[in-house]
Design a protein around this motif. Structure first.
Motif, PDB file in Angstrom:
ATOM      1  N   ILE A 331       0.863  -1.185   0.000  1.00  0.00           N
ATOM      2  CA  ILE A 331       0.000   0.000   0.000  1.00  0.00           C
ATOM      3  C   ILE A 331       0.897   1.232   0.000  1.00  0.00           C
ATOM      4  O   ILE A 331       1.622   1.481   0.957  1.00  0.00           O
ATOM      5  CB  ILE A 331      -0.952  -0.002   1.205  1.00  0.00           C
ATOM      6  CG1 ILE A 331      -1.860  -1.238   1.158  1.00  0.00           C
ATOM      7  CG2 ILE A 331      -1.779   1.276   1.243  1.00  0.00           C
ATOM      8  CD1 ILE A 331      -2.715  -1.428   2.385  1.00  0.00           C
ATOM      9  N   ILE A 354      -1.738   1.118  -4.918  1.00  0.00           N
ATOM     10  CA  ILE A 354      -1.132  -0.179  -4.605  1.00  0.00           C
ATOM     11  C   ILE A 354       0.049  -0.409  -5.544  1.00  0.00           C
ATOM     12  O   ILE A 354      -0.069  -0.236  -6.758  1.00  0.00           O
ATOM     13  CB  ILE A 354      -2.145  -1.331  -4.756  1.00  0.00           C
ATOM     14  CG1 ILE A 354      -3.430  -1.039  -3.977  1.00  0.00           C
ATOM     15  CG2 ILE A 354      -1.519  -2.638  -4.308  1.00  0.00           C
ATOM     16  CD1 ILE A 354      -3.252  -0.954  -2.483  1.00  0.00           C
ATOM     17  N   ILE A 361      -3.324  -8.490  -8.573  1.00  0.00           N
ATOM     18  CA  ILE A 361      -4.247  -8.179  -7.484  1.00  0.00           C
ATOM     19  C   ILE A 361      -5.653  -8.609  -7.874  1.00  0.00           C
ATOM     20  O   ILE A 361      -6.121  -8.341  -8.990  1.00  0.00           O
ATOM     21  CB  ILE A 361      -4.210  -6.678  -7.151  1.00  0.00           C
ATOM     22  CG1 ILE A 361      -2.842  -6.296  -6.583  1.00  0.00           C
ATOM     23  CG2 ILE A 361      -5.308  -6.313  -6.161  1.00  0.00           C
ATOM     24  CD1 ILE A 361      -2.700  -4.830  -6.290  1.00  0.00           C
ATOM     25  N   VAL A 364      -9.329  -5.213  -3.597  1.00  0.00           N
ATOM     26  CA  VAL A 364      -8.908  -4.300  -2.532  1.00  0.00           C
ATOM     27  C   VAL A 364     -10.167  -3.890  -1.782  1.00  0.00           C
ATOM     28  O   VAL A 364     -11.137  -3.416  -2.391  1.00  0.00           O
ATOM     29  CB  VAL A 364      -8.181  -3.059  -3.092  1.00  0.00           C
ATOM     30  CG1 VAL A 364      -7.831  -2.096  -1.965  1.00  0.00           C
ATOM     31  CG2 VAL A 364      -6.930  -3.465  -3.853  1.00  0.00           C
ATOM     32  N   TRP A 394      -6.831   2.392  -6.720  1.00  0.00           N
ATOM     33  CA  TRP A 394      -8.109   1.753  -6.442  1.00  0.00           C
ATOM     34  C   TRP A 394      -9.017   2.759  -5.751  1.00  0.00           C
ATOM     35  O   TRP A 394      -8.599   3.455  -4.832  1.00  0.00           O
ATOM     36  CB  TRP A 394      -7.911   0.510  -5.585  1.00  0.00           C
ATOM     37  CG  TRP A 394      -7.138  -0.568  -6.301  1.00  0.00           C
ATOM     38  CD1 TRP A 394      -5.819  -0.572  -6.599  1.00  0.00           C
ATOM     39  CD2 TRP A 394      -7.669  -1.784  -6.842  1.00  0.00           C
ATOM     40  NE1 TRP A 394      -5.468  -1.710  -7.292  1.00  0.00           N
ATOM     41  CE2 TRP A 394      -6.594  -2.481  -7.449  1.00  0.00           C
ATOM     42  CE3 TRP A 394      -8.934  -2.363  -6.872  1.00  0.00           C
ATOM     43  CZ2 TRP A 394      -6.756  -3.715  -8.065  1.00  0.00           C
ATOM     44  CZ3 TRP A 394      -9.099  -3.603  -7.483  1.00  0.00           C
ATOM     45  CH2 TRP A 394      -8.024  -4.258  -8.076  1.00  0.00           C
ATOM     46  N   VAL A 414      -5.698  -6.170   0.917  1.00  0.00           N
ATOM     47  CA  VAL A 414      -5.303  -6.307  -0.492  1.00  0.00           C
ATOM     48  C   VAL A 414      -5.047  -7.785  -0.761  1.00  0.00           C
ATOM     49  O   VAL A 414      -4.192  -8.405  -0.114  1.00  0.00           O
ATOM     50  CB  VAL A 414      -4.044  -5.483  -0.814  1.00  0.00           C
ATOM     51  CG1 VAL A 414      -3.682  -5.630  -2.287  1.00  0.00           C
ATOM     52  CG2 VAL A 414      -4.259  -4.010  -0.463  1.00  0.00           C
TER      53      VAL A 414
END
Length: 706
Positions: A331, A354, A361, A364, A394, A414
């Motif tokens: 983060i 991120i 990913i 989130v 995000w 995450v």
């Protein structure tokens, strides 16, 4: 492919290419500077399509045959450029130029490019949007013709304009051919039933058996263990019984993965052995496989053995295929797009950046630990207020409700393909100041020094403590408004320090916790007044001061007219005030003015010279001379002043009066003094008469003696 249907397809190729082909004395060289192929389908909808290739080349070829014909051909492809975007042709260019020599010689070439767009009627009388392609070809032979065995070559030139639909999915797209002959004659051809309008054809699902990945298929566990026995019976032609021998570590394109080694047998004879990936997202993928299958030719000839080897050479995507290779996401920052998050119902975009080198990913989320918020899911795909797709920022829209403000504890989760990380953060919600609903003021046009009234309607969940108007920067006071429910009202005098024109005053509101709002209005409806410009103020009293050299500097009740002799010098003074500053003060004093200027406006001054006592004290002065020819009495004069904004004393306020009186003789209280001139003449006459009488008596006396 899902249940025999293709639900998603995305093809994306970007490349450059160089081709050099040489055989014997021949050479072909081609450079492709750009090659883009992009086609994306979601279900039966083509959502993106782009094709572009652009390049150039040259060639040198020798043509020979057994009849002794020998021709060398040299050509240059100046440009080849084709582009399609979202199903529409936007470029179609081909430029070729060449020469040939030997048994026959000459030149050749071709130019094809889009030259226009428009509307063309087809053979059925229907209008269609078209692009116009100019297609020209020439083949020149030295001389009128040349004969080679079996063929006679002639010079040829062709110019055609092709009116074609730009849509790549339509069939028979050409609506019209326009042929231009060398003599200028033009012929047209309209192909029948053109164009045929078709929709893009979605791709079809392909059976797993057509894939080069494997030939056998069936349901297997995600992760195999030693001793597992599995029958792959999805397709009877390639059914196989598999037994897992052991679990080991293998290298696949530089990736170390856990693998399951197995052996398999086919019901009809034959066997196979190999290994598959046994972890991560590629679990079940063949790493290596060798098959040995008998293939019968006929009943008499027996069979042959078919051997096949499959090996995974490259893993292009994903870049991470095991948990050990994964880099945990990080983060980087938590921020509000609007810069600040206020309480009491404010909406903001929460943006969490991120950093993930592996770009894998999955989701989130943020847990705001509150009944009104709960867990929110953020987006990096253009949803929930996200601005840019896949930019690693995000986004979620969040709303503050109720009276809460201050530090809000939250937890960010995450999740990538391999793991989930969490981090506790503090989100700050600021207490907003009171919100103004509307402002009423009257009058909104007034002079300085006049009173105005103002009322403010405002609200705040924490309650409003004070509402004030700050006039201190204009020389006024800070006005505290009084509360009457949600309305605050009061009055004030327009300060003299305000310049004429549009003037705005900030309204300062504070709630019970000290949160402040400085309100100056909204676009198109600001809190402003129109301050009118009054003319300068001229004192009604006009002062007359004597000349210090003749009469002293005492103030006089009127202008003194001399009895005789030279004019008497006076100073006329008047006080003038204007909050903006006085530009000029003028007076028209009739016969008191210098000869020839009785109807002229004369400038008065406040510069400390020319009769003015003190510079800049607001008292304007003018020197005037009272002549003996003027008559005593009351004289009408006019005085006007102009400020720096060109506001002038109104005509009806310019009139003033001064009094003129005749100067008295210094000995006017004695008859003897008042008649001194006459008495002097009489005395002189008497003295002369006495002298004459004395002389006569002398002469008479002399005669008597004789």
């Amino acid at each position: 492919d899902v249940d025999g249907e293709r639900v998603f397809q995305d093809i994306w190729i970007e490349a450059m290419a160089t081709a050099l082909i040489e055989f014997d004395s021949d050479r072909i060289n081609f450079e492709l500077d750009e090659f883009v192929l992009r086609e994306r389908w979601e279900g039966d909808q083509r959502v993106e399509q782009h094709q572009r290739f652009r390049g150039e080349g040259d060639f040198d070829v020798l043509i020979e045959d057994e009849n002794g014909i020998q021709i060398e051909v040299n050509g240059t492809i100046e440009e080849i450029y084709n582009e399609q975007l979202d199903g529409v042709i936007i470029a179609d260019t081909f430029i070729l130029d060449g020469i040939y020599s030997g048994t026959a010689s000459g030149t050749f070439g071709s130019v094809r490019q889009i030259v226009d767009t428009g509307v063309q009627t087809n053979s059925s009388g229907v209008d269609h949007d078209v692009i116009v392609i100019r297609d020209e070809y020439w083949f020149n032979v030295s001389g009128s013709s040349f004969t080679i065995p079996g063929q006679e070559l002639y010079s040829e030139h062709n110019l055609t304009y092709i009116y074609t639909s730009p849509y790549i999915d339509w069939e028979s797209p050409v609506v019209r051919y326009r042929y231009v002959e060398d003599n200028g004659e033009i012929n047209n051809e309209f192909p029948p039933d053109s164009p045929r309008i078709l929709s893009p054809m979605p791709p079809e699902a392909v059976s797993v058996l057509s894939s080069n990945v494997t030939r056998e298929s069936g349901l297997v566990p995600d992760v195999l263990i030693e001793g597992d026995r599995i029958d792959l019976v999805h397709d009877g032609r390639f059914s196989m019984a598999v037994e897992v021998q052991n679990i080991s570590i293998e290298d696949i394109d530089g990736h170390e993965v856990r693998s399951a080694k197995w052996i398999g047998t086919y019901p009809g004879g034959g066997q196979a052995n190999g290994s598959t990936v046994n972890e991560g997202i590629l679990a079940g993928l063949l790493i290596h496989c060798e098959r040995t299958i008998p293939v019968p030719f006929s009943e008499d000839d027996g069979s042959s053995i078919f051997r096949e080897t499959q090996t995974v050479d490259r893993v292009l995507r994903p870049s991470v295929i095991t948990a050990a290779e994964n880099t945990l996401p990080e983060i980087s920052s938590v921020a509000y797009r609007e810069g600040i998050w206020r309480g009491e119902g404010d909406n903001v975009h929460l943006e969490i950046t991120i950093i993930d080198p592996d770009t894998d990913i999955v989701s989130v989320k943020i847990d705001l630990h509150g009944e009104d918020w709960g867990v929110l899911e953020l987006s990096d795909s253009g949803l929930s207020g996200d601005l840019v797709v896949h930019d690693d920022v995000w986004t979620a829209q969040v709303n503050s409700s109720g009276q809460f403000y201050g530090a809000l504890e939250a937890t960010i989760y995450v999740e990538d393909i391999w793991a989930t990380i969490s981090e506790n953060v503090i989100l700050n919600i600021t207490n907003p100041g009171p919100r103004v609903i509307d402002v009423d003021r009257s009058p909104n046009r007034l002079f300085r020094g006049e009173e105005f009234f103002i009322s403010v309607n405002a609200m705040d969940m924490h309650g409003i403590d004070t509402v004030s108007i700050d006039l201190q920067s204009y020389g006024g006071d800070k006005i505290i408004l009084e509360s009457n429910g949600e309305t605050w009202s009061g009055s004030a005098l327009m300060p003299n320090g305000v310049s004429p024109g549009k003037a705005s005053f900030p309204i300062v509101l504070e709630d019970s916790f000290g949160a402040r709002t400085i309100y100056t209005g909204v676009l198109g409806d600001d809190v402003s007044f129109i301050v009118l410009n009054e003319p300068p103020m001229i004192s009604p009293t006009i002062l007359i001061r004597g000349d210090s050299q003749t009469m002293g500097e005492e103030y006089l009740e009127s202008v003194l007219l001399p009895v005789s002799g030279n004019p008497l010098r006076h100073i006329m003074e008047v006080s003038v005030f204007d909050p903006d500053g006085v530009s000029v003060v003028q007076t028209k004093i009739g016969r008191l003015a210098p000869i020839g200027s009785s109807e002229s406006w004369l400038n008065m001054n406040d510069n400390g010279i020319d009769g003015d006592r003190i510079a800049g004290d607001g008292v304007y002065s003018l020197e005037l001379n009272a002549r003996t020819s003027l008559e005593p009495g009351t004289m009408e004069i006019r005085i006007r002043a102009t400020d720096i904004y060109q506001s002038m004393t109104p005509l009806e306020e310019q009139d003033h009066q001064i009094t003129l009186v005749r100067e008295e003789s210094p000995d006017s209280t004695s008859w003897l003094g008042g008649n001194a001139d006459i008495l002097a003449v009489v005395v002189a006459a008497l003295l002369m008469m006495g002298a004459i009488g004395a002389i006569i008596r002398v002469f008479i006396s002399d005669e008597s003696v004789v």
